[in-house]
Write a protein that holds these residues in place. Structure first.
Motif, short mmCIF file in Angstrom:
data_model
loop_
_atom_site.label_atom_id
_atom_site.label_comp_id
_atom_site.label_asym_id
_atom_site.label_seq_id
_atom_site.Cartn_x
_atom_site.Cartn_y
_atom_site.Cartn_z
N LYS A 1 0.84 -1.19 0.00
CA LYS A 1 0.00 0.00 0.00
C LYS A 1 0.88 1.25 0.00
N LEU A 2 0.35 2.32 -0.55
CA LEU A 2 1.10 3.58 -0.67
C LEU A 2 1.17 4.28 0.68
N THR A 3 2.34 4.78 1.01
CA THR A 3 2.50 5.61 2.20
C THR A 3 2.31 7.07 1.82
N SER A 4 2.22 7.94 2.84
CA SER A 4 2.03 9.38 2.58
C SER A 4 3.25 9.96 1.87
N ALA B 1 1.03 4.34 -14.40
CA ALA B 1 2.20 3.49 -14.63
C ALA B 1 3.22 3.66 -13.52
N LEU B 2 3.40 4.90 -13.05
CA LEU B 2 4.31 5.14 -11.92
C LEU B 2 3.85 4.37 -10.69
N ILE B 3 2.54 4.39 -10.44
CA ILE B 3 2.02 3.68 -9.26
C ILE B 3 2.25 2.18 -9.39
N ARG B 4 1.97 1.64 -10.58
CA ARG B 4 2.16 0.19 -10.79
C ARG B 4 3.63 -0.20 -10.63
N LEU B 5 4.52 0.61 -11.23
CA LEU B 5 5.95 0.30 -11.13
C LEU B 5 6.43 0.38 -9.68
N SER B 6 5.92 1.37 -8.94
CA SER B 6 6.32 1.51 -7.53
C SER B 6 5.86 0.30 -6.72
N THR C 1 5.52 -4.55 2.35
CA THR C 1 4.07 -4.37 2.28
C THR C 1 3.67 -2.91 2.16
N GLN C 2 4.66 -2.00 2.11
CA GLN C 2 4.37 -0.58 1.95
C GLN C 2 5.26 0.00 0.86
N VAL C 3 4.68 0.87 0.04
CA VAL C 3 5.43 1.52 -1.02
C VAL C 3 6.09 2.77 -0.43
N GLN C 4 7.42 2.80 -0.42
CA GLN C 4 8.16 3.92 0.15
C GLN C 4 8.53 4.92 -0.94
N GLY C 5 9.03 6.07 -0.51
CA GLY C 5 9.42 7.10 -1.45
C GLY C 5 10.55 6.67 -2.36
N ARG C 6 11.48 5.84 -1.85
CA ARG C 6 12.60 5.41 -2.68
C ARG C 6 12.12 4.51 -3.82
#
Length: 824
Positions: free
Chosen positions: A581-584, A619-624, A634-639
């Protein structure tokens, strides 16, 4: 035999039944009765099928396994009865009192040898065999009458358990001695025994087809609880027996064959059936009214994972279920994750036979992992599959990437664009030959559902066929409205496409849209577009040649990837179970990245492959999410987002920023000679300059000083060109409105205007930096005049003489935009 009142007993069948019952009672694995626990699993799943591992039978009794393997069709009722007796012994309440005739079905799996479809001959009839193939078509589930109960309409006698012989079979004669009727029967549906029935069309896999042969197909009959276990596109192992069934099409028109029809057309006679076929001794009997079919008792889907549970087949709605992994597999996956620099090692393990191309291997890895599928509250699906397009010169291993990817994914289809039609890619409506009903045959995108569809020669596909995959690439569905069928089918597949540039070679001076014959609507649906350019380079060519020769010499020993293909498959299978899941922080970086990419679209002179749209944000979200999966997080980080942004930018922009050499257009080079005064000082052009080695042409020159090499990027060249031409056009319009002055503009004034505008933006940190850019712009203007033809010289600047005359003349000459110039 009860229905006919016979007393015949198959003694061998009774012996097999007792031996099989003894096997079920006494077989132990790790000290525990194995098939007693099987009954508990059946009770939990409310199943009436007992799965028997055939390797257990082979360990227990060799005579029993030979009897079952050689005469399975004969002993199948006895094996079912043994299972029913065993279940009633262990759990008497399993079969309720209101359904005493409930059967326990037996299903064998894990046979030691799996046959290919072409190996199924009449010698295998009645034997227990396993056959593998690809499912291409499935019928709807229908009820099948196994044993019918009939009432005589003359005397009312009821006859039970009349076995059906591949068609509706009535009793031959009434058992009542006073009646003995043969015709008038009524089926008692409540007392008859029905079961679920499904016909599956299986085709041999592409690896098994001999050269020059067409793929063969076979009808597989599924009954009881194994219906709906095989889906179109699955590679499946069916275990069962070969049977011979009547060919309905042959029975419909017996004797009418091609030879008869040819004779009839010659004689113009309609009595074909009465003529018959002459010369049967030479031709052989042509009235073949039987064909081979396969009745399966178990279905095992080959998805590439070890220890597949044959009972748990994922349905369409159960995609979120956690896959079953053993402790050893989980430890191995965690060990791979803890390996230093594991991400690059994962990338290197993709297609190890191909040298280099790390960016494309990274893209394929992320495509195999995929993003997270999401469903909104309104029921709209947001795709998580990543689409990748590879554009490249010939012999750059594009097809090798596609072949490797299609081999590593369980559900994958490899097809070529030139030989693919719209119906072949999506789906087609065909008529069932036996029933006459219309049915849907799956195309490549449907067969690759939840997998990857590899399309080679994508640019050579007909434009009408390309339109068919628009919906599949974004909405991931296929809509069909034809032949009275209106349906929306799933095509949740990633697309890996390979295309050649128009003209054979990629032209780096032009954007991607001019290099590939693909419409923008399709290009924008690809998350990543990579360009492979075959540029000669001594060091790279040496390493590629060394690698290829080594692979040919040592085969597998030449490759030493960090992880094997089996390890890679397990790692990917486990990573796909995670739902990051995406973080802030990631959300903020995503928004900033999208705004920066959109800003790049409006840069003057900037040339991008296609417009950055909301599709590129998704596409950016999917790649992340895919990168987060590769790290088992389990979390999508900024890096993760920053790495995805870098991949998205470098996938295209790296090719667009090709370099342009302006050295030959320096001051003093107009006649092929060097101007020593201008080139005496070492300086750097923006973005860079280099000092060139003295060439053979200027060795004898009196100055003999090193020539500076001005190199600018394509983007810088286009931006400055656009600014200069816009300024000249504005000057021309002003002159036309006022009606006074020359339509052109002095070169020195034009350069001063550009430098002043850049100075307002604080582009320079020193006077020397501004002087360097002046010299670069002078060379750039000279190229626009002499090579590009964008500008023309109206006046050459008067009679300047003496030292520096050439430079003064250049600054004084009047420039204008060429009449034939058309803005891109």
């Amino acid at each position: 035999m009860d229905a006919y009142g016979g007393a015949f007993v198959d003694k061998k069948a009774v012996t097999v039944e007792n031996a099989f019952l003894d096997f079920l009672r006494s077989f132990k694995l790790d000290g525990e009765p194995y098939y007693v626990s099987e009954i508990e699993v059946m009770t939990t799943n409310e199943s009436t099928t007992m799965f028997i591992d055939f390797s257990h039978v082979m360990l227990f009794n060799n005579t029993l396994q030979e009897a079952i393997a050689s005469e399975y069709l004969r002993f199948e009722p006895s094996l079912k009865m043994a299972c029913k007796r065993f279940v009633m012994e262990i759990k008497p309440t399993f079969i309720s009192d209101d359904n005493p005739n409930k059967d326990i079905n037996v299903a064998f799996f894990n046979l030691p040898y799996t046959k290919r479809l072409r190996e199924l001959t009449t010698a295998e009839i009645g034997k227990l065999v396993s056959v593998t193939g690809v499912v291409t078509r499935t019928s709807e589930v229908r009820p099948e009458l196994l044993y019918g109960t009939f009432r005589c309409l003359e005397c009312g006698t009821v006859m039970k358990n009349v076995e059906q012989q591949f068609k509706y079979t009535e009793p031959t004669i009434c058992l009542s001695p006073l009646c003995l009727t043969r015709r008038k029967w009524a089926l008692l549906r409540q007392e008859s025994k029905f079961t679920d029935w499904q016909r599956v069309r299986m085709q041999e896999t592409s690896k098994e087809i001999p050269a020059g042969s067409l793929p063969r197909s076979l009808d597989v009959i599924l009954r009881h609880e194994i219906v709906e276990q095989a889906r179109a596109g699955d590679t499946v192992i069916f275990t069962g027996t070969v049977v011979v069934i009547p060919d309905i099409l042959a029975l419909a028109s017996p004797g009418e064959r091609a030879e008869c029809r040819r004779e009839a057309s010659q004689r113009k006679s309609s009595g074909v059936a009465n003529e018959g076929v002459r010369g049967l001794r030479a031709l052989g009997v042509r009235d073949l009214s039987y064909r081979i079919a396969f009745i399966a008792n178990s279905v095992q889907v080959c998805d590439g994972s070890k220890n597949t549970d044959i009972r748990n087949r994922k349905k369409d709605g159960d995609e979120d279920e956690q896959l079953q992994f053993t402790e050893e597999e989980l430890e191995e996956i965690q060990r791979m994750r803890n390996t230093p620099d594991f991400f690059n090692k994962l990338v290197d393990s993709i297609a190890p036979t191909i040298f280099g191309h790390q960016d494309i291997k990274r893209a394929i890895l992320l495509m195999l992992l995929g993003g997270v599928h999401k469903v909104t509250h309104e029921g709209i699906n947001l795709r998580g599959d990543i689409n990748v397009c590879i554009v490249g010169d010939p012999s750059c291993a594009k097809s090798q990437f596609l072949k490797y990817t299609s081999g590593i994914v369980p559900r994958s289809v490899y097809t070529s664009g030139k030989s693919s039609s719209a119906a072949g890619l999506t789906a087609t409506v065909a008529k069932e030959p036996e029933t006459g009903e219309f049915c849907i045959e799956a195309g490549a995108l449907m067969l690759a559902d939840n997998g990857i569809c590899c399309i080679d020669e994508f640019d050579k596909m007909d434009i009408r066929d390309q339109v068919a995959i628009h919906e599949a690439m974004e909405q991931q569905t296929i809509s069909i409205t034809k032949a009275g069928i209106q349906a929306t089918l799933n095509a949740r597949t990633s697309i890996l496409a390979a295309a050649n540039p128009t003209g054979g070679r990629y032209d780096k001076s032009k954007p991607l849209k001019y290099n590939v014959a693909l419409p923008p609507a399709i290009l924008s649906r690809f998350d990543l577009v990579y360009v492979m350019i075959d540029d000669p380079d001594a060091e790279t060519d040496y390493h590629i040649a060394h690698h290829i020769v080594r692979v040919h010499q040592k085969r597998e020993d030449a490759l030493a990837p960090a992880f094997t293909t089996a390890q890679l498959k397990r790692y990917i299978a486990y990573a796909k179970t995670l739902k990051p899941k995406l973080t802030s922080e990631a959300k903020k970086v995503l928004v900033d990245s999208y705004v920066a990419l959109r800003r790049g679209d409006t840069t003057p002179g900037g040339r991008v492959a296609y417009r950055m749209t909301v599709r590129q944000l998704e596409a950016l979200i999917r790649l992340s999410e895919s990168i987060a999966r590769s790290y088992l997080e389990t979390q999508v980080q900024g890096r993760h987002v920053r790495l995805a942004r870098t991949m998205l930018k470098t996938s295209i922009i790296s090719v667009e920023s090709s370099e342009i050499d302006l050295s030959e257009f320096q001051e003093g080079n107009e006649d092929g000679t060097d101007d020593g005064n201008d080139n005496s000082s070492q300086h750097e052009a923006r973005p860079r300059t280099e000092t060139a080695e003295p060439t053979s042409e200027n060795v004898g020159d009196s100055a003999n000083q090193p020539k500076e090499k001005y190199v600018v990027t394509e983007e810088y060249f286009q931006r400055v060109t656009q600014a200069l031409i816009t300024r000249l056009r504005q000057h021309e319009e002003t002159v036309m409105q006022e009606g006074t002055g020359l339509s052109g503009m002095r070169q020195g004034d034009l350069i001063q205007w550009y430098i002043a505008r850049q100075n307002e933006k604080n582009s320079y940190t020193s006077i020397a930096e501004a002087e360097k850019e002046i010299k670069v712009i002078k060379s750039l203007i000279e190229r626009l005049i002499r090579r590009e033809g964008y500008l023309i010289v109206i006046d050459d600047g008067g009679q300047a003489e003496g030292e520096g005359a050439g430079r003064a003349a250049r600054d004084s000459r009047i420039l204008a935009v060429a009449p034939n110039y058309v803005a891109d």
